[in-house]
Scaffold this motif. Structure first.
Motif, PDB file in Angstrom:
ATOM      1  N   UNK A   1       0.831  -1.201   0.000  1.00 43.44           N
ATOM      2  CA  UNK A   1       0.000   0.000   0.000  1.00 43.44           C
ATOM      3  C   UNK A   1       0.862   1.246   0.000  1.00 43.44           C
ATOM      4  N   UNK A   2       0.294   2.329  -0.463  1.00 43.78           N
ATOM      5  CA  UNK A   2       1.078   3.529  -0.689  1.00 43.78           C
ATOM      6  C   UNK A   2       1.703   4.086   0.585  1.00 43.78           C
ATOM      7  N   UNK A   3       1.035   3.932   1.705  1.00 42.05           N
ATOM      8  CA  UNK A   3       1.621   4.494   2.919  1.00 42.05           C
ATOM      9  C   UNK A   3       2.944   3.806   3.247  1.00 42.05           C
TER      10      UNK A   3
ATOM     11  N   UNK B   1       5.710   5.588   1.196  1.00 44.07           N
ATOM     12  CA  UNK B   1       6.064   6.906   1.708  1.00 44.07           C
ATOM     13  C   UNK B   1       6.862   6.791   3.009  1.00 44.07           C
TER      14      UNK B   1
END
Lengths: 273, 273, 273, 273, 273, 273
Positions: A117-119, A122
């Motif tokens: 997932x994108x989190x 980051x």
């Protein structure tokens, strides 16, 4: 099962990947491993973890200096960093695999990062620049990474639709090593070593692998991993006829398409007449 | 690893960005930093946090006056504001990073704000007008921001599809500073300073960077960050041949496209013949 | 920062909006404020809250008679109404902002209502007809609104795709006041008052605002908010050159499009030659 | 605010809806109310609840015999049936509005049922056939409905895309009453009664309503609710000029489209010259 | 309300469905009931539950041998199997309806199975082959079904888009009984029996039903359920004129389309002249 | 119900699948079973679990050496691995089915793996290569698999859209055995053995099965499972006429399409004249 554990993970270098990784590690530059399915990326990072931390290893399958996370679309930052759990009397904090690596100074290997997932993506930003910090939002802590820590990620550029998901702002934080399947002579050595099959069959399986991968230029995208060639060798070593072993370990594992199966069998006819 | 911490964060100004930021801060006007990947936005805000609060800093990598949040699509208002946690006997409240900044008077830097969930974007509205209030729904508190507090956000206008997500009602709450890659002379200085590479290689890496960015006019959108040029310098400094370093730190990190790689290598042929 | 708080919120009426709002409030008819970004809707409702409840105010930025909620796509009915929280020994109920307004008789202002989740929109139905009831499902309570309570909502009709989300069954429950940017003479007064800039620059900034808004007829949809004109005035007042202030506070805050920037700069050339 | 409560809810019958509802209730047949926004469906069910249970009412706005739920897309079966809550020492069960109606024998009115989540729709099946049972999965209870209980639902057939969501297996469980706006003479009586406006203005507002609804045949779908006509009357009664009241209470509340506004104003020109 | 409970559920067999169901039950083969809305599937399974377990019944509306679950898109495996609940001192396990049936040996009837979530569909696999096992993941139990247990499901093949959701791997686990509306003579008997209407009106309502269903060949897909014909009979029995009863109980309940209404009214003109 | 349990699971081998599975198990190579609905994959793995662990079995329907999980789209890694549950005084950990198999050395059979969520697929990677490790993120444990453990998965290649979801990086970790329906002579033996029907009817049902499967070449994709043929045999054995049994157990269970039904009945006319 043969006793292959507790020795240095076997890795046959193809180019200068060991030197470049070592140089990157010296400056603690994060590294991206690019390459197709089953071409040896995981084995390479195991080898490097063993090589860079020779005093730290318990066994081949349990490297203290390497923490591997197979990424998937449900993997969240919480899974990587840690979470509060409820105990008898109170909550307590439990580090996730990334936090353990940051604290202990291990290599953290995020396999197939673009699937996460994108989190997650980051989260690694502040670990991959001059700051080397891991903020733990839930506890309010900001961890300075252990001086031995390094972040390594992998992805398969053959999956075009996924490729675009690795944002340039993430990608431009890594030195990028490229991997491909080994040349046939080296692959034969690997097959012979990993299963008990004789040198002649190992050589023929490696030739088969090379010819299957050449089909990529004719629209069969996937190639065959060294692992499947070794599986066929294991079945042969366990008394299954070579062509039967190839049918079940390679042809049926690669495709359900009758035309592709026919093409693969034609190749097998030539190599194992 | 070199001992670069505990000194003022190095930042080479390109235009009047330091003066305008200082003026905006004087009136506590919120600031938006626009610019491409790796052009120095994060370093600039670190520099300003050091410069505006000279007495407050512990180290370069741990600025007391700056609280940075890398935004992502799972980041919620709760992550920013805080949440109740369960302790032995009761629940207790834990401030999130934005609330900590609002209370303590730090700069809160929301990096790549458009990636965050929409409730995050709305949350900052009352902090960015004359009210300077942070309502904490879960506790019923309405915080008046500390007089030193400032909100700073960033985004990359090159990501067109994302751009439209920053609603005008949010965007028109910020003074907007524009950033781009430094001119080659300045970038060479930065490269030389950040890694141990000699001036001649630093100059050539800067030239390479400029030429790669010129490809943007020919359809290669991304440019190359100063960070990757420094990575190549680090590898060279660690004994890797220049062209090998460029291959792994720059070419392979920028693209998987054979044609783009060829174009990048042609540029490298010219700069590192 | 100037000491502008604790006085009546400054609002310069454009038409008969104060009279109509007062009449609607007399019959407790719910009110919808329509208009573009930054044209003064929030300031107007602050002004009315001060005016209708003169004895109740603590300060400009902390109006006891006004409870504002900035709506967003994650805002649920629970956020508005309240929730159970866990204390040392038991759960206790905590009113949300809408419930606080309903009990205490404040104005509840739901800013950009169409952004909220649908359950929020439906929740207000029984508060906006003859019943004036707020059912609290979780406690089983049905609150009769305090006699001073009023519901006010806003939305921006310029966002076409969002507009259709305000269902007629919701919309036909409100008296609708329309807002637009003030005429230049009035806007100049506002700019001069809100920042320390002199009358001549205030007049020129107001003229600039008017000309930028005229671009709406040429396809530039957004207009410029009074707030950004004030930002430019603040920067000028802090010693930044007028054209530099306009570049950073207005042009770069309005757009990333080179052609629109050029058009905006042409206008600035005329107004600030 | 005028003291209109504690008397029988005012409802002016248009056809035989009161007789048919009474007959359906006699056999406890569930009833569906179909009709456009603001045509009086809610008022009708309030009137019937008062009429069928004359001894049970506390006030007009707090009918003991009627439990209304405004449905929305986040409304779940749990919201309707009930949930476990955590108390000091244990969990306890709290009935939802549907369960309260089933136990106490009230009319449960699910307004705009098609907006609710699908589990809600299915939940009512066993309450709408010969079984009259409400299974409460979470407690394992199966409630036999009180003999006075009746389920009533509403929907607006004008929302075409929503209509198809009411599955035939649900729809064929209800007697269906159709509603539309009252004819102008009756609507004038309603307007005059509900607000303090004089008979002449009430008549003109009713005429205006009729003419606006005729625009439906010319592509303006929504019609105007009786409620908005009453709002205009309230503003007039509070001293606002008639055309101003119509502008804010009707025209601006119906549309943002300049052409539709012009058409509405042309109608107002004729009725209020 | 008439006292129809506590007697055997009335069911008029159309073909050999009772014999085949009895034979399937003898070998404990799971059964699928196929057929349109309101044609008697639920009544049939109630009848069989009464018939196969004559000693076990409390009342018609509370059959101990039958556990019915109306499926919907939010129905999860947890809803069917059970969950942990929190009590004063600890958690305790509560069986869901499927587990209750498996333990007690009841018929579990999953109505409109294709509406449920996919995990529900998969859950029943091990109950529908030779194993007759229900694994309860949350407790680690694997329940062997009581020897009387049988799983029965239903679906409506007229909903084409849903049909494909019942995977062949699920579907091929059931004996499939087909249902349709009864022929008019039988339906007249049912109508007369279920409401107090006289034989002549019952016959005419049955004729009306048959003619409406013939419209299916002309593009009106839904047919009319026996239930709605009974509703019309109830209204007539309660003193409403026949054509009014048909309008509200049948025409308006079947459609919002003016042309279809006209067609239905033409049929009513012929049958109730 | 006949007493068929507690004996070795009946499986009639078609090719060399037993030898190849045994050889793969000898080297602990993970196995993928490919084949259509109801062709015997589940029975084969039950047979192999009995055969490889002869001393461990309690009964046919409760094999200690085999842990089967039917995968579905809501199946998460947590469901497979385990979770914390809340007890009277504290939380305790409960193994999921995969963890139980890894610890105890059973075969873990993930049926229709492609239906599971992606995190499930990734979870098995480290169990299917030389590491044979199961990381349990929630407890921080990394389990080394018991030496008897083997992972087996299945999928149906006929579902084309699903096929592509089994990523090559997963698929190339398995030896792949292919299954299809048995030839008619063998299937007749199976039918006769599984239900009490006589040899002549068993032979005719097997012939019917073969002819129905030949329709696959004419666009009827699904084929008929051996299970449905056995169902028909059971109904015949319970006194239902053969053609009636075929109608309800086979034709109606295979399709809702009138043309396909007609084709199936034509076949039945020939086989059961």
């Amino acid at each position: 099962m043969s006793a292959k554990t507790d020795v240095e993970p076997f890795y046959l270098p193809i180019g200068d990947e060991i030197e470049v990784f070592t140089a990157a590690y010296k400056s603690r530059l994060p590294v991206l491993l690019k390459g197709p399915t089953g071409c040896g990326k995981t084995r390479f990072i195991e080898h490097m973890a063993w090589r860079l931390f020779p005093d730290l290893q318990v066994s081949h399958s349990n490297l203290q200096s390497l923490i591997t996370v197979s990424c998937h679309e449900d993997l969240t930052a919480t899974d990587l960093v840690g979470r509060y759990l409820l105990d008898q009397d109170s909550t307590f904090w439990q580090d996730g695999p990334l936090t353990r690596a940051v604290r202990s100074g291990a290599i953290c290997y995020l396999d197939e990062i673009v699937e996460a997932r994108k989190d997650t993506t980051v989260l690694i930003h502040s670990l991959t620049d001059h700051r080397r910090l891991l903020p733990i939002d839930k506890t309010g802590e900001v961890l300075q990474a252990h001086e031995s820590f390094l972040l390594v990620i992998s992805y398969n550029p053959g999956y075009q639709s996924i490729l675009k998901d690795l944002k340039p702002s993430t990608r431009q934080r890594f030195v990028s090593l490229v991997f491909d399947y080994p040349p046939p002579e080296q692959e034969a050595l690997i097959i012979e070593r990993e299963c008990g099959v004789d040198g002649s069959n190992a050589q023929r399986l490696a030739t088969l692998g090379q010819k299957v991968r050449n089909l990529r230029d004719h629209g069969f995208e996937e190639g065959v991993s060294t692992r499947l060639l070794i599986y066929a060798g294991e079945l042969i070593d366990n008394g299954i006829a070579a062509r039967t072993a190839i049918e079940y370990a390679i042809v049926q594992s690669l495709t359900d398409d009758p035309e592709v199966k026919e093409a693969l069998n034609s190749i097998a006819d030539i190599v194992f007449p």
